[in-house]
Design a protein around this motif. Structure first.
Motif, mmCIF file in Angstrom:
data_model
loop_
_atom_site.group_PDB
_atom_site.id
_atom_site.type_symbol
_atom_site.label_atom_id
_atom_site.label_comp_id
_atom_site.label_asym_id
_atom_site.label_seq_id
_atom_site.Cartn_x
_atom_site.Cartn_y
_atom_site.Cartn_z
ATOM 1 N N GLU A 1 32.016 38.309 -14.278
ATOM 2 C CA GLU A 1 33.073 39.313 -14.431
ATOM 3 C C GLU A 1 33.440 39.609 -15.886
ATOM 4 N N SER A 2 33.536 38.553 -16.687
ATOM 5 C CA SER A 2 34.028 38.783 -18.040
ATOM 6 C C SER A 2 32.936 39.218 -19.011
ATOM 7 N N ARG B 1 39.680 41.321 -11.706
ATOM 8 C CA ARG B 1 39.265 41.839 -13.012
ATOM 9 C C ARG B 1 40.457 41.925 -13.964
ATOM 10 N N LYS C 1 39.364 49.703 -20.611
ATOM 11 C CA LYS C 1 37.902 49.592 -20.556
ATOM 12 C C LYS C 1 37.418 49.248 -19.158
ATOM 13 N N ILE D 1 36.515 49.781 -15.593
ATOM 14 C CA ILE D 1 36.130 51.021 -14.927
ATOM 15 C C ILE D 1 37.135 51.364 -13.815
ATOM 16 N N ALA E 1 38.751 50.062 -28.185
ATOM 17 C CA ALA E 1 39.274 48.693 -28.271
ATOM 18 C C ALA E 1 38.748 47.950 -29.496
ATOM 19 N N GLU F 1 43.583 56.523 -27.932
ATOM 20 C CA GLU F 1 43.639 56.256 -29.372
ATOM 21 C C GLU F 1 44.199 57.491 -30.072
ATOM 22 N N GLU G 1 48.739 46.660 -27.919
ATOM 23 C CA GLU G 1 47.710 47.685 -28.069
ATOM 24 C C GLU G 1 46.374 47.182 -27.522
ATOM 25 N N GLN G 2 46.051 45.926 -27.845
ATOM 26 C CA GLN G 2 44.809 45.354 -27.330
ATOM 27 C C GLN G 2 44.818 45.284 -25.802
ATOM 28 N N ILE H 1 27.142 54.203 -16.103
ATOM 29 C CA ILE H 1 28.064 53.307 -16.819
ATOM 30 C C ILE H 1 27.307 52.480 -17.858
ATOM 31 N N ARG I 1 30.184 52.880 -24.681
ATOM 32 C CA ARG I 1 29.585 51.697 -25.279
ATOM 33 C C ARG I 1 28.703 51.063 -24.223
ATOM 34 N N LYS J 1 29.792 45.031 -17.984
ATOM 35 C CA LYS J 1 30.625 46.209 -18.200
ATOM 36 C C LYS J 1 31.268 46.597 -16.873
ATOM 37 N N HIS J 2 30.511 46.411 -15.798
ATOM 38 C CA HIS J 2 31.042 46.652 -14.465
ATOM 39 C C HIS J 2 30.130 45.936 -13.477
ATOM 40 N N SER J 3 30.612 45.704 -12.258
ATOM 41 C CA SER J 3 29.730 45.103 -11.263
ATOM 42 C C SER J 3 30.104 45.590 -9.873
ATOM 43 N N TYR J 4 29.133 45.505 -8.987
ATOM 44 C CA TYR J 4 29.324 45.944 -7.603
ATOM 45 C C TYR J 4 28.825 44.858 -6.657
ATOM 46 N N ARG K 1 41.311 35.476 -19.914
ATOM 47 C CA ARG K 1 40.172 35.360 -20.822
ATOM 48 C C ARG K 1 40.547 35.660 -22.265
ATOM 49 N N TYR L 1 25.633 41.904 -22.979
ATOM 50 C CA TYR L 1 27.016 42.354 -23.106
ATOM 51 C C TYR L 1 27.477 42.264 -24.557
ATOM 52 N N LYS M 1 44.182 48.721 -24.473
ATOM 53 C CA LYS M 1 42.801 49.169 -24.709
ATOM 54 C C LYS M 1 41.805 48.410 -23.837
ATOM 55 N N GLN M 2 42.013 47.097 -23.739
ATOM 56 C CA GLN M 2 41.076 46.309 -22.936
ATOM 57 C C GLN M 2 41.215 46.647 -21.451
#
Lengths: 170, 535
Positions: B119-120, A19, A67, A69, B303, A169, A59-60, B144, B149, B123-126, A26, B86, A63-64
Motif C-alpha cells: 500500500e505505501s 490507504r 495524491k 487516487i 507534494a 498548489e 500542507e504536506q 495511472i 508522476r 501509486k495505486h492498487s486494485y 507512515r 516507486y 498534498k499527500q
C-alpha cells in the motif's frame, strides 16, 4: 501544534480507509480523530479528519492525501464558519445519585437512552468542549464506559464542498 | 470470453509486447491466455527480477513495464522491485494472482494480502472483485502508472475471477475524478520564474530524473542554450544534458563532484527541474547557505514542492510543457562571469593506482569504447558511484540505476529488461561481487535468450561501500567480507557464458574489445583492491 479539521471526499470503496489511515502512520502525522460515512452520493464517502501540526505538516498532509487516487477533494474547515459535532455514549454508575445525574443530563440537553438498576446510559451530542465539560461532571459519579464517534463537521451557509475548488498548489 | 483472456486482450490494447514473470498455481488462467497470445513472456528465475526487468524495460522503451507473479511468495518476491520502482517513479503494471475470492482472509495455501503489503509504495492498487471490471481496471492502471508522476500500479486477481466469463469491451477513455494530474504550468508562476531568471546573476539548473521521465531532454537543452544557465544533476538526472555541453557541471550530492556541489552554494537562483531534493543529493547543503538564494521548483508532483526545501516560485506541471513556455519568454542571462568562476573549480576525481584494476579508469575506458547510444546499468554501492562518476553523460536515456531505494541486485535483471527493450543497443551491467550474487540466478534468463549483455564485475571481495563505512565508523574492523567468493568465470561457464578475469589495467583494453565484439553475453571480471575508495 495547531488543530485543523479536514473534510475529505473519497471514493466509497474498500481499501480507502486503510490507504488514508496508513498514510498518516507512515509519514508520522498526528491524527486526533477520523470519522467516515456515506454521503448524498452513495459512491462517495466523506471523512472528517482532525489533525495536529504546523503549516508545513498541514500542507504536506493535504498534498499527500491528494495524491491518493481515491481522494476526490479536500477542504479545510474554518471553525468560525463550521458546525463541529461529536456524539458520545456514556454509561454512568448511578449509586444513590440517580436524580442529580438526570438533572445534569437535562441541563446539557443530553438524552438518557438506557436505564438499568446500577447505570444510566447517556447520549450526548455537541462540540468537543461540551462533551469534555459533561464528562468532568460525570466523573465523580463513576463512569463505567465511554464511546465517542470523533468529530464530524459541516460548513455553515449555502456553500457545498462539491462546488469548492479542490486544494491546489498556488 | 474468460476474464484472463480479456486481461491479455487489454494488454494488447495497451501495446504491450513483452512481459516478465514467473507462474504459479493461482495465476495459471492468465498464463494459459498469455501462451496463446502474441505477447512475449520472459521467464525470470525469481520474481524480484521480473519487477527489475520490467523497470529496465520501462526506462529504455519509455513505455509501461509489465510483470506478472503468482499469489503468496510470488507476490512477496515482487515487493522489493515494486518499492524500487516507486522510489524512482518508474511506470509499472504489476499483475499478481490471488487465491479464490471465497477463500480470501482464511490464510489458505499461498495467500498473502499483497495490496495491503504494498500500500505505501504503490501509486495505486486494485484487488479485483468483479471480473467485468477488468477492462476498466487495466485501462486505469496503465493510465495511472504512466501519467503525472509515474509509478507502479498493482492488480491482484483472484483465480476464480480470472476464470469468470465476461463481455469484453475496452474503454476508450479514462475518467478518474480523484486523479487529474496538472500538466500545464500556472501562467502567473511562469511569469514570476521568467522575471527571477532575468534578475539573477548566478543562476543554476538542478536537473533530476523527472526530466528523463518527461522525455524533456531536448526541451531542457533548448532552455540551456537560450539562457546560458549552467546545469548540475542528481544521480537520477544523469543523462539530462550531455557531459560535453559547456554548461554541464556534473553530478551533485554525497558522491557528487566538488565543482557541482560548490555551484549549489554559490548560486543566487536555483531552478529545480524534476527533482525531489532527496537527502543523498542535498544532504550537505545547509539552510543558511540558501538564505539569499531564490528557488524555482518545477515538478509534476505538487507534494514534492516544499517538502524537502522551501521554494519561492512553485511550478506544478510537466517539464516538457513548462520548459518551452519559459524558454519562449526568457532572454539570455549574462552568465559569462559566473561560468568563469565555476570553471575555476575543478571536479576532483582522484585515481590512485593499486596494482590491480582501477575501476574509475575501467569505466572511463569503457565509456570511450561504447557507442553513443549504449546503455549502462549500474548496481548499488561503490560500483554505482564509479559508474555514475565516470560514464560520460550522453543524450537519451543511457544510464539506469536504483537511485531511491538503493537495491542491490538491480543491475543484472534491469539490464535484461533494457536489452529486450533495445536489442540493437549495447547494454553493460556494472556490478560488484555483492550485487552480482544477489541476482546470479538471472544468468539463466540471459543464457536462455542469449542476451548480448556485457557484465562488468568489480570484484573487491568486499561490500565496498559498507567496508568504507565500517572503517570510518569502527576503525578498520570489518563485520563481513566475501573472501570465499566462488570462481565467477567458472560460474558463467556453467551457463555457457564466456568471461575474462582482468587483474591489471593494461589488460582492460583487450578484455573490453573482446566483450563488445562477442555476440551474446560476456563477463569481464575486474579484480579490484579491497581498499579502493568510492571517490
Amino acid at each position: 501544534m495547531n488543530r485543523h479539521v479536514l473534510s475529505v471526499l473519497v471514493e466509497n470503496q474498500s481499501g480507502v480507509l486503510s490507504r488514508v489511515s496508513g498514510l498518516f502512520s507512515r509519514r508520522g502525522y498526528n491524527i486526533d480523530s477520523l470519522s467516515v460515512g456515506e454521503t448524498e452520493d452513495p459512491k462517495v464517502s466523506r471523512m472528517t479528519i482532525v489533525v495536529r501540526g504546523d503549516d508545513y505538516i498541514l500542507e504536506q498532509i493535504k498534498k499527500q492525501l491528494n495524491k491518493l487516487i481515491d481522494v476526490i477533494k479536500i477542504i479545510e474547515l474554518d471553525p468560525r464558519q463550521s458546525v463541529f459535532r461529536e456524539l458520545a455514549l456514556i454509561k454512568v454508575k448511578t449509586g444513590d445519585n440517580r436524580a442529580s445525574i438526570i438533572e445534569i443530563v437535562d441541563i446539557f440537553r443530553a438524552k438518557i437512552v438506557d436505564v438499568a438498576n446500577e447505570t444510566l446510559t447517556v447520549e450526548m451530542t455537541g462540540d468537543e468542549a461540551k462533551i469534555e465539560a459533561f464528562l468532568s461532571l460525570m466523573e465523580p459519579y463513576g463512569i463505567a464506559e465511554i464511546v465517542r464517534t470523533g468529530l464530524t463537521a459541516l460548513e455553515r451557509g449555502n456553500r457545498e464542498i462539491k462546488n469548492q475548488r479542490k486544494y491546489e498548489e498556488d | 470470453m474468460k476474464a484472463a483472456e480479456a486481461l491479455i486482450k487489454c494488454l494488447l490494447e495497451e501495446q504491450v509486447d513483452t512481459v516478465f514473470g514467473y507462474p504459479g498455481g493461482f495465476i495459471l488462467h492468465v498464463y494459459e491466455a498469455l501462451r496463446k497470445s502474441p505477447i512475449r513472456h520472459v521467464l525470470v528465475r525469481q520474481e524480484q527480477a521480473a519487477a527489475h526487468s520490467a523497470n529496465g524495460y520501462a526506462r529504455v522503451s519509455g513505455k509501461v513495464g509489465v510483470c506478472i507473479g503468482t499469489s503468496g511468495p510470488g507476490a512477496t518476491n515482487l515487493i522489493t522491485g515494486i518499492a524500487n520502482a516507486y522510489m524512482d517513479s518508474i511506470p509499472l503494471v504489476v499483475i499478481t494472482g490471488q487465491v479464490k475470492s471465497s477463500m480470501i482472509g482464511r490464510d489458505v495455501f499461498q495467500e498473502v494480502d499483497i495490496t495491503g503489503a504494498t500500500e505505501s509504495f504503490t501509486k495505486h492498487s486494485y484487488l479485483v472483485k468483479d471480473a467485468q471490471e477488468i477492462p476498466r481496471i487495466i485501462k486505469e492502471a496503465f493510465y495511472i502508472a504512466s501519467t503525472g508522476r509515474p509509478g507502479p500500479v498493482l492488480i491482484d486477481i483472484p483465480s476464480d475471477i480470472q476464470e469468470a466469463k465476461i463481455d469484453f469491451s475496452y474503454p476508450v477513455s479514462v475518467d478518474i475524478r480523484g486523479y487529474k494530474p496538472t500538466v500545464k504550468g500556472h501562467a502567473g508562476q511562469i511569469k514570476r520564474a521568467v522575471k527571477a531568471i532575468g534578475e539573477s546573476k548566478r543562476p543554476l539548473i538542478v536537473a533530476g530524473g523527472g526530466v528523463l521521465l518527461a522525455h524533456a531532454q531536448s526541451e531542457l537543452q533548448a532552455f540551456v542554450d537560450k539562457t546560458g544557465i549552467p546545469l548540475v544533476h542528481t544521480l537520477m538526472g544523469k543523462g539530462t544534458l550531455p557531459s560535453k555541453d559547456k554548461h554541464y557541471l556534473g553530478m551533485i550530492g554525497t558522491h557528487g563532484f566538488a565543482r557541482a556541489n560548490r555551484a549549489l552554494t554559490r548560486s543566487d537562483l536555483i531552478i529545480f527541474i524534476g527533482v525531489r531534493v532527496a537527502d543523498r543529493a542535498w544532504g550537505g547543503v545547509s539552510d543558511k547557505a540558501l538564505q539569499n538564494v531564490r528557488i524555482i521548483h518545477i515538478d509534476i508532483d505538487p507534494a514534492e514542492i516544499g517538502k524537502n526545501v522551501g521554494t519561492q516560485i512553485p511550478l506544478v506541471g510537466d517539464a516538457k510543457t513548462i520548459l518551452p513556455e519559459i524558454t519562449a519568454k526568457v532572454s539570455r542571462v549574462d552568465t559569462a562571469e559566473w561560468l568563469n568562476e565555476l570553471n575555476g573549480y575543478r571536479n576532483e576525481n582522484p585515481r590512485p593506482e593499486t596494482g590491480l584494476v582501477n575501476p574509475k579508469y575501467a569505466i572511463q575506458l569503457l565509456s570511450d569504447k561504447l557507442n553513443e547510444d549504449a546503455i549502462m546499468v549500474a548496481d548499488v554501492g561503490q560500483n554505482q558511484m564509479w559508474a555514475a562518476r565516470n560514464f560520460e553523460d550522453r543524450p537519451g536515456r543511457s544510464f539506469l540505476t536504483s537511485g531511491g531505494l538503493g537495491t542491490m541486485g538491480y543491475s543484472l535483471p534491469a539490464a535484461v529488461g533494457a536489452k529486450f527493450a533495445a536489442p540493437k543497443r549495447q547494454v553493460v551491467a556494472v556490478m560488484g561481487d555483492g550485487g552480482f550474487q544477489m541476482s546470479l540466478f538471472e544468468l539463466g534468463t540471459i543464457k536462455t535468450h542469449q542476451l548480448g549483455i556485457v557484465m562488468v564485475l568489480f570484484n573487491n571481495t568486499r561490500l565496498g561501500m559498507v567496508r568504507e563505512l565500517q572503517s570510518r565508523n569502527y576503525g578498520n574492523t570489518y563485520a563481513v567480507d566475501l573472501e570465499q567468493n566462488p570462481d565467477f568465470i567458472k560460474l558463467c561457464a556453467a551457463y555457457d557464458i564466456p568471461g575474462i578475469r582482468v587483474s591489471d589495467n593494461s589488460q582492460l583494453q583487450e578484455a573490453f574489445d573482446k566483450a563488445l565484439k562477442h555476440n551474446g553475453p560476456f563477463l569481464v571480471e575486474c579484480m579490484v583492491d579491497p581498499l579502493e575508495a568510492t571517490l
